[in-house]
Motif scaffolding. Structure first.
Motif, PDB file in Angstrom:
ATOM      1  N   GLN A 100      14.843   4.151 -33.793  1.00 41.59           N
ATOM      2  CA  GLN A 100      15.077   5.385 -34.734  1.00 41.59           C
ATOM      3  C   GLN A 100      14.185   6.393 -34.005  1.00 41.59           C
ATOM      4  O   GLN A 100      14.511   7.591 -34.425  1.00 41.59           O
ATOM      5  CB  GLN A 100      14.848   5.054 -35.969  1.00 41.59           C
ATOM      6  CG  GLN A 100      16.038   4.222 -36.636  1.00 41.59           C
ATOM      7  CD  GLN A 100      15.767   4.264 -38.274  1.00 41.59           C
ATOM      8  OE1 GLN A 100      14.804   4.383 -38.778  1.00 41.59           O
ATOM      9  NE2 GLN A 100      16.650   3.440 -38.604  1.00 41.59           N
ATOM     10  N   ASN A 101      13.099   6.187 -33.364  1.00 46.02           N
ATOM     11  CA  ASN A 101      12.250   7.473 -32.723  1.00 46.02           C
ATOM     12  C   ASN A 101      12.243   7.105 -31.112  1.00 46.02           C
ATOM     13  O   ASN A 101      11.083   6.594 -30.478  1.00 46.02           O
ATOM     14  CB  ASN A 101      10.957   6.969 -33.417  1.00 46.02           C
ATOM     15  CG  ASN A 101      10.647   7.197 -34.731  1.00 46.02           C
ATOM     16  OD1 ASN A 101      11.031   8.339 -35.079  1.00 46.02           O
ATOM     17  ND2 ASN A 101      10.726   6.257 -35.585  1.00 46.02           N
ATOM     18  N   LEU A 118       8.498   8.045 -28.661  1.00 47.34           N
ATOM     19  CA  LEU A 118       7.528   8.450 -29.952  1.00 47.34           C
ATOM     20  C   LEU A 118       7.323   6.823 -30.498  1.00 47.34           C
ATOM     21  O   LEU A 118       6.135   6.561 -30.765  1.00 47.34           O
ATOM     22  CB  LEU A 118       8.206   9.198 -30.796  1.00 47.34           C
ATOM     23  CG  LEU A 118       7.372   9.298 -32.241  1.00 47.34           C
ATOM     24  CD1 LEU A 118       5.782  10.069 -32.020  1.00 47.34           C
ATOM     25  CD2 LEU A 118       8.158  10.375 -33.080  1.00 47.34           C
ATOM     26  N   GLY A 119       8.413   6.101 -30.589  1.00 45.78           N
ATOM     27  CA  GLY A 119       8.120   4.546 -31.327  1.00 45.78           C
ATOM     28  C   GLY A 119       6.981   3.786 -30.485  1.00 45.78           C
ATOM     29  O   GLY A 119       6.370   3.219 -31.018  1.00 45.78           O
TER      30      GLY A 119
END
Length: 164
Positions: A100-101, A118-119
């Motif tokens: 999701q990131n 980012l994740g």
């Protein structure tokens, strides 16, 4: 909402007692409670003697008591299974977080610069923090083991001199 049991006769006092949960009749008998007034007559036969507790004692109020449940032992295999199941749940949540990131972010670290999702960047930071905690814990464990070893050696040396 209450349900009437099959075969229940509201006019038969023996039916009223047999529908109670096991042990309820014993508790009411110990407290001196009688569901019928002192001058009551049996509703089925009209006989006053039939309404006494002796009549109620004819019907079995309780079934045989069920055996006590066995206590379960905690085993190492059970603990390992619980740990693996918990780890799988955490990994599934981690994969969902990373997926999701996916936006790329600019990361700078000691002169290095790059673009990372980012994740993944947060995952690398969390793993790095875990490694630092593991190193600190390992150092403390080694320190405690060395102290215990020294104490054991000094005790053995003290006992060896006393026996001679």
């Amino acid at each position: 909402m209450t349900q009437t049991p099959r075969g229940f006769d509201p006019h038969d006092p023996t039916n009223a007692l047999s529908t109670q949960h096991p042990g309820a009749a014993d508790a009411t008998a110990e407290e001196g409670y009688s569901p019928q007034p002192s001058g009551a007559t049996d509703l089925v036969s009209g006989d006053p003697a039939a309404a006494t507790p002796a009549r109620r004692a004819e019907t079995p109020l309780e079934e045989a008591p069920s055996p006590a449940p066995e206590t379960r032992q905690v085993t190492r295999a059970g603990m390992v299974w619980a740990a693996v199941a918990s780890a799988l749940v955490v990994l599934i949540l981690l994969i969902a977080f990373i997926l999701q990131n996916q936006e790329y972010v600019q990361v700078k670290f000691f002169g290095l610069q790059g673009s990372v999702p980012l994740g993944i960047a947060l995952f690398i930071a969390a793993v790095g923090g875990g490694v630092l905690v593991a190193i600190a814990g390992a150092a403390r464990i080694i320190q405690l083991r060395l102290a215990a070893h020294r104490a054991r050696v000094s005790r053995q040396a003290g006992q060896g001199t006393r026996t001679r």
